[in-house]
Motif scaffolding. Structure first.
Motif, PDB file in Angstrom:
ATOM      1  N   ILE A   1      -8.013  -7.600   0.782  1.00  0.00           N
ATOM      2  CA  ILE A   1      -6.846  -8.486   0.634  1.00  0.00           C
ATOM      3  C   ILE A   1      -5.579  -7.654   0.385  1.00  0.00           C
ATOM      4  O   ILE A   1      -5.567  -6.732  -0.435  1.00  0.00           O
ATOM      5  CB  ILE A   1      -7.059  -9.499  -0.515  1.00  0.00           C
ATOM      6  N   ASP A   2      -4.532  -7.986   1.143  1.00  0.00           N
ATOM      7  CA  ASP A   2      -3.219  -7.360   0.936  1.00  0.00           C
ATOM      8  C   ASP A   2      -2.452  -8.268  -0.019  1.00  0.00           C
ATOM      9  O   ASP A   2      -1.956  -9.336   0.362  1.00  0.00           O
ATOM     10  CB  ASP A   2      -2.488  -7.229   2.282  1.00  0.00           C
ATOM     11  N   TRP A   3      -2.353  -7.845  -1.280  1.00  0.00           N
ATOM     12  CA  TRP A   3      -1.807  -8.721  -2.319  1.00  0.00           C
ATOM     13  C   TRP A   3      -0.304  -8.960  -2.166  1.00  0.00           C
ATOM     14  O   TRP A   3       0.198 -10.030  -2.521  1.00  0.00           O
ATOM     15  CB  TRP A   3      -2.124  -8.156  -3.711  1.00  0.00           C
ATOM     16  N   ASN A   4       0.418  -7.988  -1.602  1.00  0.00           N
ATOM     17  CA  ASN A   4       1.867  -8.166  -1.395  1.00  0.00           C
ATOM     18  C   ASN A   4       2.138  -9.271  -0.371  1.00  0.00           C
ATOM     19  O   ASN A   4       2.966 -10.162  -0.593  1.00  0.00           O
ATOM     20  CB  ASN A   4       2.513  -6.857  -0.908  1.00  0.00           C
TER      21      ASN A   4
ATOM     22  N   GLU B   1      -4.667 -13.621   8.411  1.00  0.00           N
ATOM     23  CA  GLU B   1      -5.098 -14.560   7.377  1.00  0.00           C
ATOM     24  C   GLU B   1      -6.555 -14.341   7.012  1.00  0.00           C
ATOM     25  O   GLU B   1      -7.378 -14.006   7.866  1.00  0.00           O
ATOM     26  CB  GLU B   1      -4.896 -16.006   7.842  1.00  0.00           C
ATOM     27  N   TYR B   2      -6.857 -14.519   5.731  1.00  0.00           N
ATOM     28  CA  TYR B   2      -8.228 -14.379   5.227  1.00  0.00           C
ATOM     29  C   TYR B   2      -9.139 -15.394   5.892  1.00  0.00           C
ATOM     30  O   TYR B   2      -8.762 -16.560   6.085  1.00  0.00           O
ATOM     31  CB  TYR B   2      -8.227 -14.593   3.704  1.00  0.00           C
ATOM     32  N   GLN B   3     -10.328 -14.939   6.305  1.00  0.00           N
ATOM     33  CA  GLN B   3     -11.350 -15.832   6.860  1.00  0.00           C
ATOM     34  C   GLN B   3     -12.590 -15.757   5.984  1.00  0.00           C
ATOM     35  O   GLN B   3     -12.858 -14.719   5.366  1.00  0.00           O
ATOM     36  CB  GLN B   3     -11.716 -15.406   8.288  1.00  0.00           C
TER      37      GLN B   3
ATOM     38  N   ILE C   1       1.876 -17.038  -0.036  1.00  0.00           N
ATOM     39  CA  ILE C   1       1.086 -17.911  -0.917  1.00  0.00           C
ATOM     40  C   ILE C   1      -0.207 -18.363  -0.225  1.00  0.00           C
ATOM     41  O   ILE C   1      -0.700 -19.466  -0.408  1.00  0.00           O
ATOM     42  CB  ILE C   1       1.899 -19.126  -1.415  1.00  0.00           C
ATOM     43  N   ARG C   2      -0.724 -17.507   0.639  1.00  0.00           N
ATOM     44  CA  ARG C   2      -2.026 -17.694   1.293  1.00  0.00           C
ATOM     45  C   ARG C   2      -2.652 -16.315   1.392  1.00  0.00           C
ATOM     46  O   ARG C   2      -1.937 -15.330   1.619  1.00  0.00           O
ATOM     47  CB  ARG C   2      -1.862 -18.249   2.724  1.00  0.00           C
ATOM     48  N   PRO C   3      -3.999 -16.206   1.234  1.00  0.00           N
ATOM     49  CA  PRO C   3      -4.606 -14.862   1.273  1.00  0.00           C
ATOM     50  C   PRO C   3      -4.557 -14.228   2.667  1.00  0.00           C
ATOM     51  O   PRO C   3      -4.888 -14.875   3.661  1.00  0.00           O
ATOM     52  CB  PRO C   3      -6.049 -15.096   0.820  1.00  0.00           C
ATOM     53  N   TYR C   4      -4.135 -12.965   2.708  1.00  0.00           N
ATOM     54  CA  TYR C   4      -4.126 -12.165   3.937  1.00  0.00           C
ATOM     55  C   TYR C   4      -4.939 -10.890   3.694  1.00  0.00           C
ATOM     56  O   TYR C   4      -4.949 -10.363   2.571  1.00  0.00           O
ATOM     57  CB  TYR C   4      -2.693 -11.777   4.327  1.00  0.00           C
TER      58      TYR C   4
END
Length: 289
Positions: A55-58, A45-47, A64-67
């Motif tokens: 960011i891995d858009w797929n 998860e994005y911090q 539905i949360r940034p990774y």
């Protein structure tokens, strides 16, 4: 140096450089040196503070949360400091010697690395490898490194940058980020050794020099001494021809050094002893982002 005096110096440098690395560099160091040609490992998860380019858009669309993508070396980089301990570092015409600025820069980078959970190692060199401190983590290790930066006494006084680059290439098996900190007063070309080292590792060159090295003052007859060879000679600094010849020699030397870095594709920065080295390092980091 007496133990009590040395410990006071270590503490002073720790307080100053740890503060710089924590408050000023924060995410800059991290984003400038992680993930360069590293193997993709996993997503998390994005911090706050993560680079949005990771960011891995797929995966982000699926949950539905940034990774963000995590690279293998992002979790543990190895940072090597290659420190020039030759005779020419014991020079300074303002309030500080080149050696002291090199020490502060190295300590700041070391604390930045530790805060990023990276290992830090050091190679002291003259015209040979004087001492190798294997990469480790932790405050105790950092304080040992700073103590050595302040108090280390080399056996030789001359410089051969090729030797330390060859040693780095052979000694450190895993790809690392290596900061080559020197005044680059080196008689022979080190281009071939730097090319090879930069293929295996991520090389960064930091030159520390004194303003007085760039031009001679007009003060009449002056006795100068080569700090590395001990050779002495008298020169007439009242001669504009002598001063101009010296200035041209310096500029030619700098040009040759810069050309070497460009050809080897090595990021570099030149820092005068009276400059704010923090600004110079920040500019270097930003250039890499």
């Amino acid at each position: 140096m007496e133990t009590s005096e040395l410990l006071k110096k270590v503490r002073r440098i720790e307080i100053k450089t740890r503060g710089l690395s924590r408050n000023i560099f924060a995410g800059q160091y991290h984003s400038a040196f992680k993930g360069r040609g590293m193997a993709f490992s996993e997503v998390r998860e994005y911090q706050y503070g993560d680079d949005i380019r990771d960011i891995d858009w797929n995966v982000t669309a699926r949950y539905i949360r940034p990774y963000v993508k995590v690279f293998e070396e992002e979790r543990e980089l190895t940072v090597m400091l290659l420190i020039d301990v030759s005779g020419s570092r014991d020079f300074g015409s303002v309030n500080v010697m080149k050696k002291e600025i090199m020490t502060e820069i190295a300590a700041t980078l070391a604390f930045s690395a530790i805060q990023n959970n990276d290992k830090i190692g050091v190679i002291f060199f003259s015209d040979k490898v004087e001492k190798f401190i294997p990469p480790q983590k932790g405050r105790k290790h950092i304080l040992y490194v700073i103590r050595e930066l302040i108090d280390f006494q080399p056996e030789d006084r001359q410089t051969d940058i090729s030797q330390v680059l060859k040693y780095l290439t052979n000694a450190i098996k895993k790809r690392c980020t290596a900061f080559l900190i020197s005044d680059f007063i080196n008689k022979d070309s080190f281009k071939d050794a730097l090319t090879v080292a930069n293929r295996k590792h991520d090389m960064v060159a930091i030159q520390v020099y004194d303003q007085r090295e760039t031009e001679l003052p007009s003060v009449g007859l002056m006795k100068i001494k080569d700090a590395e060879t001990g050779k002495e000679q008298w020169i007439d600094t009242s001669s504009s021809r002598v001063r101009q010849a010296y200035k041209e020699w310096w500029e030619k030397r700098q040009e040759a050094m810069d050309t070497t870095f460009k050809k080897c594709r090595v990021d570099s920065v030149s820092i005068r002893t009276e400059d704010d080295y923090v600004k110079s390092l920040m500019a270097l980091f930003e250039k890499r982002n």
